[in-house]
Design an enzyme around this catalytic site. Structure first.
Site, PDB file in Angstrom:
ATOM      1  N   HIS A  39      64.363  68.440   3.320  1.00  0.00           N
ATOM      2  CA  HIS A  39      65.549  69.171   3.783  1.00  0.00           C
ATOM      3  C   HIS A  39      65.775  70.273   2.754  1.00  0.00           C
ATOM      4  O   HIS A  39      66.316  70.018   1.671  1.00  0.00           O
ATOM      5  CB  HIS A  39      66.760  68.238   3.867  1.00  0.00           C
ATOM      6  CG  HIS A  39      66.599  67.195   4.938  1.00  0.00           C
ATOM      7  ND1 HIS A  39      66.556  67.516   6.270  1.00  0.00           N
ATOM      8  CD2 HIS A  39      66.455  65.847   4.873  1.00  0.00           C
ATOM      9  CE1 HIS A  39      66.401  66.413   6.996  1.00  0.00           C
ATOM     10  NE2 HIS A  39      66.329  65.387   6.168  1.00  0.00           N
ATOM     11  N   GLU A  65      60.913  65.347   7.546  1.00  0.00           N
ATOM     12  CA  GLU A  65      62.200  65.778   8.124  1.00  0.00           C
ATOM     13  C   GLU A  65      62.463  67.244   7.813  1.00  0.00           C
ATOM     14  O   GLU A  65      63.586  67.630   7.484  1.00  0.00           O
ATOM     15  CB  GLU A  65      63.348  64.903   7.579  1.00  0.00           C
ATOM     16  CG  GLU A  65      63.135  63.428   7.811  1.00  0.00           C
ATOM     17  CD  GLU A  65      64.334  62.553   7.432  1.00  0.00           C
ATOM     18  OE1 GLU A  65      65.427  63.082   7.179  1.00  0.00           O
ATOM     19  OE2 GLU A  65      64.151  61.310   7.412  1.00  0.00           O
ATOM     20  N   ASP A  88      63.505  70.830   7.427  1.00  0.00           N
ATOM     21  CA  ASP A  88      64.362  71.915   7.908  1.00  0.00           C
ATOM     22  C   ASP A  88      64.690  72.808   6.716  1.00  0.00           C
ATOM     23  O   ASP A  88      64.587  72.380   5.573  1.00  0.00           O
ATOM     24  CB  ASP A  88      65.607  71.433   8.673  1.00  0.00           C
ATOM     25  CG  ASP A  88      66.446  70.383   7.978  1.00  0.00           C
ATOM     26  OD1 ASP A  88      66.388  70.276   6.729  1.00  0.00           O
ATOM     27  OD2 ASP A  88      67.195  69.657   8.672  1.00  0.00           O
ATOM     28  N   ASN A 136      60.442  56.690   2.326  1.00  0.00           N
ATOM     29  CA  ASN A 136      60.845  58.026   2.753  1.00  0.00           C
ATOM     30  C   ASN A 136      62.088  58.431   1.969  1.00  0.00           C
ATOM     31  O   ASN A 136      62.974  57.606   1.734  1.00  0.00           O
ATOM     32  CB  ASN A 136      61.165  57.956   4.263  1.00  0.00           C
ATOM     33  CG  ASN A 136      61.383  59.289   4.929  1.00  0.00           C
ATOM     34  OD1 ASN A 136      60.532  60.160   4.852  1.00  0.00           O
ATOM     35  ND2 ASN A 136      62.519  59.446   5.606  1.00  0.00           N
ATOM     36  N   GLU A 186      65.434  56.212   1.310  1.00  0.00           N
ATOM     37  CA  GLU A 186      66.406  56.709   0.314  1.00  0.00           C
ATOM     38  C   GLU A 186      66.877  55.631  -0.659  1.00  0.00           C
ATOM     39  O   GLU A 186      68.077  55.423  -0.855  1.00  0.00           O
ATOM     40  CB  GLU A 186      67.599  57.363   1.054  1.00  0.00           C
ATOM     41  CG  GLU A 186      67.138  58.481   1.973  1.00  0.00           C
ATOM     42  CD  GLU A 186      68.267  59.177   2.728  1.00  0.00           C
ATOM     43  OE1 GLU A 186      69.416  58.706   2.679  1.00  0.00           O
ATOM     44  OE2 GLU A 186      67.984  60.207   3.373  1.00  0.00           O
TER      45      GLU A 186
HETATM   46  C1  XIL Z   1      70.640  62.401  10.372  1.00  0.00           C
HETATM   47  C2  XIL Z   1      70.669  62.764  11.850  1.00  0.00           C
HETATM   48  O1  XIL Z   1      69.943  63.948  12.040  1.00  0.00           O
HETATM   49  C3  XIL Z   1      72.105  62.917  12.329  1.00  0.00           C
HETATM   50  O2  XIL Z   1      72.123  63.101  13.740  1.00  0.00           O
HETATM   51  C4  XIL Z   1      72.937  61.718  11.938  1.00  0.00           C
HETATM   52  O3  XIL Z   1      74.267  61.950  12.291  1.00  0.00           O
HETATM   53  C5  XIL Z   1      72.825  61.445  10.456  1.00  0.00           C
HETATM   54  O4  XIL Z   1      71.465  61.291  10.107  1.00  0.00           O
HETATM   55  N1  XIL Z   1      67.864  61.664   6.122  1.00  0.00           N
HETATM   56  C6  XIL Z   1      67.381  60.828   7.103  1.00  0.00           C
HETATM   57  C7  XIL Z   1      67.761  61.054   8.511  1.00  0.00           C
HETATM   58  O5  XIL Z   1      66.519  59.980   6.811  1.00  0.00           O
HETATM   59  O6  XIL Z   1      67.817  59.862   9.238  1.00  0.00           O
HETATM   60  C8  XIL Z   1      69.082  61.777   8.627  1.00  0.00           C
HETATM   61  O7  XIL Z   1      69.316  62.082  10.012  1.00  0.00           O
HETATM   62  C9  XIL Z   1      69.060  63.032   7.777  1.00  0.00           C
HETATM   63  C10 XIL Z   1      68.837  62.683   6.334  1.00  0.00           C
END
Ligand code: XIL
Length: 453
Positions: free
Chosen positions: A217, A245, A247, A181, A140
C-alpha cells in the site's frame, strides 16, 4: 508437457499477457460489487487471472459468532473466480482486524483460544480445500519496529500461534500454499527483517511456510528503493514472494503529472517483482478507484488503482500492460496514454521515425523524420518529446531546438514550416548522454500525439 500459451495480441487484456509469461496479475474483488455492478465484474473477469477476496473470507465475514459460519459471500467470490479461471489467494485466516468481538474480547484461556483458532481454520480452509492456491494464513503480525503486535492471538498464545496456524492450515488444506502477509515490509527495514528472521526460523524448525506477501500500500512517488533487494532476499530463503495488495495513493485531486508518477511507480513494482525468480504475482487492491478502501482510510488520499471512477484505464494501467509485454494501453495505438478513443497509428495526425544515427561513448547524433498524416497541409509545426535517460541536446539542424529538463522542443525554421498532407520533414541534432541512451517513447506534433515507427 508445458504448452506455451498462444501469443497475446499486443492490445490484449493484462491477463492474456500475464498468462503468456507464466505470471499472475490479480485483483482484490468484493463479492457485493461482483453481484451488483456488471462493469466491475466484466473488468474483473477480463483483466485479471488471479483474485483475492477483499473481505469475504475474513473472520468477521465467515464466523461472525462462535461456530456459526456464513459462507455466502465467500462462496459467491469463489464461484466468480472459478468461472473465470482465476487463481485464488485466500485472505485471511488469523488477523487482529475484522475480527469479531467474541474472539477479541472472549477472555479465552490459551487452550480455548487455540481450539477456537483451530476450528476456524478447519472450517474455512477446509471448505475450500483443493481450490485455493495460496492462503494468507496470518496477517500483519509485526509492528513497524519489528516487534510482535499485541493481538489477542499473540497475548494469549505467544509467538507460536503463527507456527500453529500454519500447521493447522496445512492439515485443513494440504494443497494450499501457506503464506504470511503484511504492509510496510516492501523495502528492507526493521519490520521486514522481523519476517526474514521468523521465516528463516520456521523453515529451520520444519514448519510449513511457502511465501511472503508484500502488501505494497504505497504513497505516490515513494516506492522503496530496496524493493527488489527485499524480494530477492526472501526468494533466497527458498520461499515465494508476491505483491499482494498493491495500490498507490495520491493526494486528491490527482493531477495528470501525479497520475504519470503513479504509472512509473506501478512500473517499478512490476519490474522489481518480475526481476526476481520466485516473485510470482502482483495483485492490485481493487479494480477501480471508485470502490477503493483508500479514501475511507487515508484522509484526502485517493485514485490509487489502475482504472478510474468511470472504469477508464489510467496511465498506471498502461504501465502495467507494458511491463507484461503489451503495447501500453491495451487499445493498440501504442501511445500509452490510456485513451481508448485515439485513432490507430496509420490514420494518426503524424508519424515519427526516430533513430540514433551515430553513437559514441558520451553522445550521439539523432535523426527524426516526421510525416504529416493529416488531410491538410501544416503551416508551421512544433515537435515535442522527452528524453528518458538524461540526454541533452548540444546543437541541431533543420529546426529551432530547445530543451527544458528532459523535454525537447523542435520548431520549424523559416524555410520548412509548410508540410503538405502526406509530406515529411527530417530534422537532426547532436546530444550528449552519460551512458544510457533510451529512445523517447512519445512524440507530439502541434500538441497531437504521433505514432512511432
Ligand atoms: C481492507 C478492505 O479493502 C476494506 O474494504 C475493509 O473495510 C478493510 O480492509 N490490509 C489487508 C486488507 O490485509 O485485508 C485490508 O483490506 C487492507 C489492509
Amino acid at each position: 508437457m508445458l504448452v506455451p500459451a498462444a501469443p497475446a495480441a499486443a492490445d490484449a487484456p493484462l491477463r492474456d499477457h500475464a498468462d503468456q509469461m507464466g505470471f499472475e496479475i490479480g485483483a482484490a474483488l468484493a463479492a457485493n460489487h461482483l453481484q451488483n455492478d456488471s462493469q466491475y465484474a466484466d473488468l474483473a473477469a477480463t483483466e485479471f487471472n488471479a483474485a483475492t477476496p477483499e473481505n469475504a473470507m475474513k473472520w468477521e465475514s465467515t464466523e461472525p459468532s462462535r461456530n456459526q459460519f456464513d459462507f455466502g459471500s465467500a462462496d459467491a467470490f469463489m464461484d466468480f473466480a472459478q468461472a473465470n479461471n482465476q487463481k485464488v489467494r485466500g485472505h485471511t485466516l488469523v488477523w487482529h482486524n475484522q475480527l469479531p468481538s467474541w474472539v477479541e474480547n472472549g477472555n479465552f484461556s490459551e487452550s480455548e483460544l487455540r481450539s477456537v483458532m483451530e476450528n476456524h481454520i478447519d472450517r474455512v480452509a477446509g471448505r475450500y480445500a483443493g481450490e485455493i492456491a495460496y492462503w494468507d494464513v496470518a496477517n500483519e503480525i509485526f509492528l513497524g519496529d519489528g516487534s510482535w503486535r499485541d493481538s489477542v492471538f499473540y497475548r494469549t498464545l505467544g509467538p507460536d500461534f503463527v507456527a500453529d496456524a500454519l500447521r493447522m492450515t496445512a492439515e485443513a488444506d494440504p494443497n494450499a500454499e501457506l503464506w504470511l502477509n503484511d504492509y510496510s515490509i516492501d523495502g528492507v527495514n526493521a519490520k521486514s527483517d522481523a519476517y526474514y528472521n521468523l521465516i528463516r526460523d520456521l523453515i529451520a524448525q520444519g514448519v510449513p511456510i511457502d511465501g511472503i506477501g508484500l502488501q505494497a500500500h504505497l504513497i505516490n512517488g515513494q516506492v522503496p528503493g530496496s524493493l527488489q533487494q527485499n524480494i530477492q532476499r526472501f526468494a533466497d530463503l527458498g520461499i515465494k514472494v508476491a505483491i499482494t495488495e498493491l495500490d498507490v495513493r495520491i493526494e486528491m485531486p490527482a493531477s495528470q503529472s501525479e497520475l504519470e508518477q503513479q504509472a512509473r511507480d506501478y512500473r517499478s513494482v512490476m519490474d522489481a517483482c518480475q526481476a526476481v525468480d520466485g516473485c510470482v504475482a502482483v495483485t492490485v487492491w481493487g479494480v477501480s478507484d471508485q470502490y477503493s478502501w483508500v479514501p475511507d482510510t487515508f484522509e484526502g488520499q485517493g485514485a490509487p488503482l489502475l482504472f478510474n471512477d468511470s472504469y477508464q484505464p489510467k496511465p498506471a494501467y498502461d504501465a502495467v500492460h507494458e511491463a507484461l509485454g503489451g503495447t501500453g494501453d491495451g487499445d493498440g495505438d501504442g501511445d500509452g496514454d490510456g485513451d481508448d478513443d485515439d485513432p490507430p497509428p496509420t490514420s494518426g495526425p503524424c508519424a515519427v521515425d526516430y533513430s540514433a544515427a551515430n553513437e559514441w561513448s558520451t553522445g550521439f547524433t539523432g535523426q527524426i523524420t516526421v510525416t504529416n498524416n493529416g488531410d491538410t497541409a501544416l503551416d508551421g509545426w512544433s515537435l515535442e518529446f522527452d528524453f528518458p535517460s538524461g540526454q541533452q541536446i548540444t546543437n541541431g539542424w533543420n529546426a529551432e531546438w530547445s530543451q527544458s529538463g528532459s523535454t525537447v522542443t523542435a520548431t520549424n525554421t523559416g524555410w520548412n514550416g509548410a508540410v503538405p498532407a502526406g509530406g515529411s520533414v527530417t530534422v537532426g541534432f547532436n546530444a550528449s548522454h552519460d551512458g544510457g541512451n533510451a529512445e523517447p517513447e512519445a512524440f507530439t506534433l502541434n500538441g497531437q500525439s504521433c505514432s512511432v515507427s
